[in-house]
Design an enzyme around this catalytic site. Structure first.
Site, PDB file in Angstrom:
ATOM      1  N   GLY A 181       4.615   8.167  -6.683  1.00  0.00           N
ATOM      2  CA  GLY A 181       5.660   7.799  -5.749  1.00  0.00           C
ATOM      3  C   GLY A 181       5.911   6.324  -5.778  1.00  0.00           C
TER       4      GLY A 181
ATOM      5  N   VAL B  30      -1.397   8.726  -7.931  1.00  0.00           N
ATOM      6  CA  VAL B  30      -2.693   9.161  -7.409  1.00  0.00           C
ATOM      7  C   VAL B  30      -3.277  10.185  -8.363  1.00  0.00           C
ATOM      8  CG1 VAL B  30      -3.921  10.064  -5.434  1.00  0.00           C
ATOM      9  CG2 VAL B  30      -1.741   8.927  -5.098  1.00  0.00           C
TER      10      VAL B  30
ATOM     11  N   LYS C  36      -6.081   5.870  -6.541  1.00  0.00           N
ATOM     12  CA  LYS C  36      -4.682   5.463  -6.370  1.00  0.00           C
ATOM     13  C   LYS C  36      -4.473   4.171  -7.133  1.00  0.00           C
ATOM     14  CE  LYS C  36      -1.023   5.306  -3.125  1.00  0.00           C
ATOM     15  NZ  LYS C  36      -0.595   6.232  -2.121  1.00  0.00           N
TER      16      LYS C  36
ATOM     17  N   GLU D  16     -11.337   8.873  -0.585  1.00  0.00           N
ATOM     18  CA  GLU D  16     -11.896  10.206  -0.382  1.00  0.00           C
ATOM     19  C   GLU D  16     -10.900  11.245  -0.908  1.00  0.00           C
ATOM     20  OE1 GLU D  16     -12.070  10.824   3.774  1.00  0.00           O
ATOM     21  OE2 GLU D  16     -12.871  12.858   3.659  1.00  0.00           O
TER      22      GLU D  16
ATOM     23  N   ASP E  68       3.785   4.249   7.900  1.00  0.00           N
ATOM     24  CA  ASP E  68       4.493   5.271   7.118  1.00  0.00           C
ATOM     25  C   ASP E  68       3.940   6.660   7.460  1.00  0.00           C
ATOM     26  OD1 ASP E  68       6.346   6.265   5.409  1.00  0.00           O
ATOM     27  OD2 ASP E  68       5.223   5.828   3.579  1.00  0.00           O
TER      28      ASP E  68
ATOM     29  N   ASN F 107       1.903  12.306   4.402  1.00  0.00           N
ATOM     30  CA  ASN F 107       0.694  11.493   4.515  1.00  0.00           C
ATOM     31  C   ASN F 107      -0.340  12.106   5.461  1.00  0.00           C
ATOM     32  OD1 ASN F 107       1.319   9.519   2.713  1.00  0.00           O
ATOM     33  ND2 ASN F 107       2.371   8.232   4.210  1.00  0.00           N
TER      34      ASN F 107
ATOM     35  N   ASP G 158      -3.173   7.137   3.165  1.00  0.00           N
ATOM     36  CA  ASP G 158      -2.313   5.984   2.899  1.00  0.00           C
ATOM     37  C   ASP G 158      -2.170   5.037   4.065  1.00  0.00           C
ATOM     38  OD1 ASP G 158      -2.013   6.541   0.338  1.00  0.00           O
ATOM     39  OD2 ASP G 158       0.098   7.117   0.420  1.00  0.00           O
TER      40      ASP G 158
END
Lengths: 248, 693
Positions: B75, B80, B95, B144, B188, B193, B206
């Protein structure tokens, strides 16, 4: 998702899908054991659509079985693979075209078999094949279309069987039976709450499980199709084609 | 199709399942619902839409400590991967931040600072950051790995039950509160998320990543227009308007959007309805959601923990609990009706309100229909009459009655009644429609009252009105009106303030009500005017004609009678034969009827009929008491067989009126026993003063 990844990570990462069909194609000149193995696996999986095709073209069960088996034996022995065009790239197409040609020249091939075909023998339960054939709908369909439909169903059967075995290995065969219904619906019913109650889990967990199941189904199905096309890029085209076949 | 091929149907597409369907599942739906859409990157941390992000082909060799297994998502912020940390043998989400976006010279410092803050966020509902760093120009975070699905994935499977939302959202609140206390704002929050693990536990992914790239909506370079960080629908207004002043309350707004979406399956866009109007949701959640979604951060919940407290209070108590309303939302704070009375009922009033609105609407329409029907009938009758179409029974009389040109009270009474019924019906319908959209409590009340008193639909209206008043009297219902009103007022994308908006609402209601009153008023007035316009009706004209004709007939009879006289000795003519069957009429009187100069010396009245009469039957009847002159002897039948005399004494100056046969008494009869037509002999006797000169 294998197909969306750049094919650069090498064997280590395991996400570059080496298709059976691409192995066969690359191996066709050398008749390597690896190619034969891949072909055997494919044939073992997809014999039934050919059997159904033979039946649909008017062959008796025994003849259909005979023809299909001879065809495979011939395929392994003679390297009919030379005719396969990597650019066209569909195992499905190749198999049907080759089989039709084989049926047309059946006498010659029978003769060849009588001479004693060496190589891999693909065998199956004839009775089962015939029973399956008998419950197939749309008896009036043209043989090619029946073959393609059967092909699509075989792919799905294969995928679902793998999915089931994965869940069984994890000791969740019962859960699979409860969840599989969600593969064909976008919304309720079946009721998530009811399924969650039946499995004794929270509904949130159930929804996660359904999502995982669908995700895994998608992965496995693409993988199965991947075995029958030459390039990963062809997978989406093939999916579209299968959907068209089934939508009819 | 073979027999037995249609044993069952696919619950997805409804088509027959073929007998050879794999695992009993519809093959078409298996592919269509799982594979026909563009392949989504699913599961794992986030699945933003793909962007131009690209990594060097051989990036994997920069991470020798990981076995990279699978790409979980890509994204705006990077990619990721699911990976295995080879030494620890644990699965992680790796990530790698978008190298293109990390070129900013200050990025490294910012990354260091933010990542340290993130690594401190150790909470069961927050995806843990294990490690972070930079290698060969690639910034990465090791997080994680959550084996599950994102809330977005779950939402795609259909609307979630409210209980699920009520179990997830407080957990998110708790984690947000924790992070906010550490000074970390997520910026966000969105379903992508929010991850659910296999046990259904929620984890926020995130955290703070958005900040690494600067403010989400700080105008991005044109070349990266697609790489806007943050998702517009979930962003608080201040994130768009004043990105520099964003604080933890922006997360509370985004959480409000997620909560709304979980409850209703829709985003709260534009002028949205409270959740309980969209779905079967506890209406007490409305103020909670609406307050989280306040445009102004100061009006919002100030702490994520408060949202959690309110939600948990509502989950733990039955609907409309005793005690103060648990949610001191903008809506309920302004609601002066919020008191501490126990509501009489615990059930959700949505369906009751809907039913009431339908019922009131029906009552209103019935009233309107009754009046309009009567009005149409009257107009049609009058039109028929005026066009000269024949009417039967009592209809002509009614038509004439309606058109009576003289000023008449009854017509105004009728018109006024019609107006009240029509306006009342209109107001009932207006109230019902406002009730349905929860737009005006007062109009809804008024509709109930009117429904109870307006006669045509009273049978239905009376019980309905009483029930409506009881329902509207409930505190939870009042609160819903207030909440809906507030949301409509505050969520309207308008430049003017909420106060103006409120005034606009009130004016809008007043305007509608005024129309509903003025239109029937005009209608009834115009109809009444029209009815009495255009002069006499056809019926009236016909009546006049009839009268004239009767006069003519009488004249004819008289002429015929004289003809009979002439032919007395001779043959009877055809005319006479015809006339024999007609009743006799008075043809001559003394004094002449209507005379006003009758001498008081006249001592005898004289009446001559058109036919020979019986001599022993007569009726001299008074027109009204005292209108008969004093008689001085018995009446006499003269020899011509047609004339009677009555000796009288007349008083000067008096007027007399005598029925020669009245409608009731018919003594004068001809030889065939036909009574003569009633005749009123009236005259005025001159006074002596007038005579003497």
């Amino acid at each position: 998702m294998p197909s969306t990844e750049p094919p650069h990570a090498g064997e280590r990462s395991g996400w570059f899908a080496t298709t059976h069909w691409s192995v066969i194609l690359s191996a066709r000149d050398t008749a390597s054991p690896k190619g034969a193995e891949a072909l055997e696996r494919l044939c073992r999986t997809y014999w039934y659509p050919l059997y159904a095709f033979a039946r649909r073209t008017g062959a008796h069960p025994e003849d259909a079985q005979d023809a299909t088996q001879s065809f495979f034996a011939d395929l392994f022995r003679r390297g009919s693979l030379q005719q396969a065009d990597p650019e066209k790239g569909r195992f499905r197409n190749f198999l049907l075209v080759a089989f039709k040609r084989f049926l047309a020249n059946q006498n010659e091939h029978r003769h060849a078999q009588k001479r004693g075909g060496a190589g891999v023998q693909v065998t199956w339960d004839t009775d089962l094949a015939e029973r399956r054939y008998q419950i197939e709908p749309h008896a009036s369909w043209p043989a090619e279309r029946a073959f393609e439909r059967r092909w699509a169903l075989t792919l799905l059967e294969q995928t679902l069987a793998r999915l089931r075995s994965e869940w069984s290995v994890a000791g969740k065969a019962g859960e699979f039976d409860h969840l599989k219904g969600f593969l064909t619906v976008d919304r309720e019913p079946p009721s998530y709450a009811a399924a969650a109650a039946a499995l004794g889990v929270a509904e949130g967990a159930l929804r996660v499980a359904v999502h995982r199941l669908r995700h895994r189904f998608r992965e496995l199905f693409r993988e199965e199709i991947g075995h029958t096309v030459a390039r990963p890029d062809d997978i989406d085209d093939e999916i579209r084609h299968l959907l068209e076949i089934l939508a009819e | 199709m073979n027999a037995g091929a249609t044993l069952a149907r696919c619950p997805g597409c409804g088509k027959a399942l073929p007998a050879d369907a794999p695992e009993g599942l519809c093959p078409r739906c298996l592919i269509a619902r799982n594979l026909s859409e563009p392949t989504r990157v699913a599961a794992g941390a986030g699945s933003e839409p793909p962007t131009v992000t690209s990594l060097p082909d051989d990036f994997a060799r920069h991470f020798p400590q990981f076995e990279i297994l699978e790409c979980l998502g890509r994204g705006g912020m990077g990619l990721v991967y699911k990976a295995r940390q080879t030494l620890l043998g644990r699965l992680v989400a790796l990530k790698i931040l978008d190298p293109a976006r990390a070129r900013d010279p200050q990025f490294a410092e910012r990354f260091q600072r933010e990542a340290q803050a993130l690594a401190r966020l150790n909470h069961p509902a927050i995806v843990t950051v294990h490690e972070f760093g930079e290698t060969h120009g690639l910034f990465f975070l090791v997080m994680e790995y959550v084996d599950g699905a994102s809330l977005r994935d779950v939402l795609r499977q259909g609307r979630v039950p409210p209980q699920l939302a009520l179990s997830i959202v407080p957990k998110i609140c708790e984690a947000l509160q924790f992070a906010h206390e550490q000074g970390v704002v997520h910026r966000d929050i969105k379903p992508e998320n929010l991850l659910l693990d296999r046990q259904g536990r929620v984890k926020i992914a995130d955290f703070g990543i958005a900040k690494l790239f600067g403010e989400p909506t700080a105008a991005p370079p044109l070349t990266e227009a697609r790489a806007i960080v943050g998702t517009p629908h979930y962003m608080a207004p201040e994130q768009v308007e004043h990105p520099q002043s964003v604080d933890h309350r922006a997360d509370i707004y985004s959480l409000g959007v997620v909560f709304y979406e979980l409850l209703t399956g829709e985003l709260p866009l534009g002028r949205f309805s409270p959740p309980s109007l969209k779905a079967r949701v506890d209406h007490r959640l409305d103020p909670v959601v609406l307050r989280a979604l306040e445009k102004e951060p100061t009006q919002r919940y100030q702490q994520a923990a408060d949202v959690r407290t309110d939600i948990e209070f509502i989950s733990a108590t039955p609907d409309s609990p005793p005690g103060p309303t648990p949610n001191p939302s903008a809506a309920s704070r302004r609601n002066t009706a919020t008191s501490d009375r126990t509501s009489p009922s615990n059930d959700d009033p949505t369906s009751a309100l809907r039913l009431l609105s339908l019922g009131l609407g029906a009552v209103g329409v019935l009233n309107i229909a009754a009046v309009l029907g009567a009005l149409l009938f009257a107009v049609a009758l009058v039109l028929c009459d005026r066009l000269g179409i024949d009417l039967d029974g009592p209809l002509p009389e009614i038509a004439e009655w309606l058109q009576d040109p003289t000023p008449s009270d009854w017509r105004w009474t009728l018109a006024t009644t019609g107006f009240f019924l029509l306006a009342g019906g209109g107001l009932t319908v207006l109230g019902a429609s406002r009730l349905r959209r929860l737009r005006s409590y007062r109009l809804a009340l008024m509709a109930c009252v009117i429904a109870m008193v307006l006669p045509p639909a009273l049978l239905l209206g009376l019980p309905l009105g009483i029930w409506g008043l009881v329902l509207l009297g409930r505190r939870n219902v009042q609160a819903r009106f207030t909440a809906a009103h507030e949301s409509q007022v505050t969520e309207r994308p308008s430049q003017c303030g909420a106060e103006d908006e409120r005034t606009r609402f009130r004016n809008d209601n007043l305007r509608s009500a005024a129309w509903v009153i003025l239109v029937p008023l005009a209608l009834m007035f115009l109809t009444t005017q029209w009815l009495k316009s255009e002069g006499p009706s056809a019926t009236r004209r016909r009546a006049i004609l009839l009268e004239e004709q009767l006069n003519r007939e009488q004249v004819a009879i008289a002429i015929a009678a004289s003809a009979v006289d002439r032919n007395r000795e001779g043959k009877t003519t055809a005319t006479v034969r015809t006339l024999e069957s007609s009743p006799p009429v008075v043809i001559q009187t003394l004094p002449v009827a209507g005379a006003d100069q009758v001498s008081a010396t006249l001592s005898e009245l004289r009446v001559t009929f058109s036919k020979d009469m019986k001599d022993n039957h007569w009726t001299w009847a008074e027109w009204k008491p005292g209108s008969l002159p004093e008689t001085t002897g018995p009446a006499k039948f003269l020899e011509d067989g047609r004339t009677w005399t009555l000796p009288v004494r007349l008083v000067p100056g008096r007027a007399y009126a005598i029925w020669i046969n009245s409608e009731e008494k018919r003594g004068f009869r001809d030889l065939r026993d036909q009574p003569s037509l009633p005749y009123l002999l009236h005259f005025q006797v001159v006074s002596t003063q007038e005579v003497s000169p």
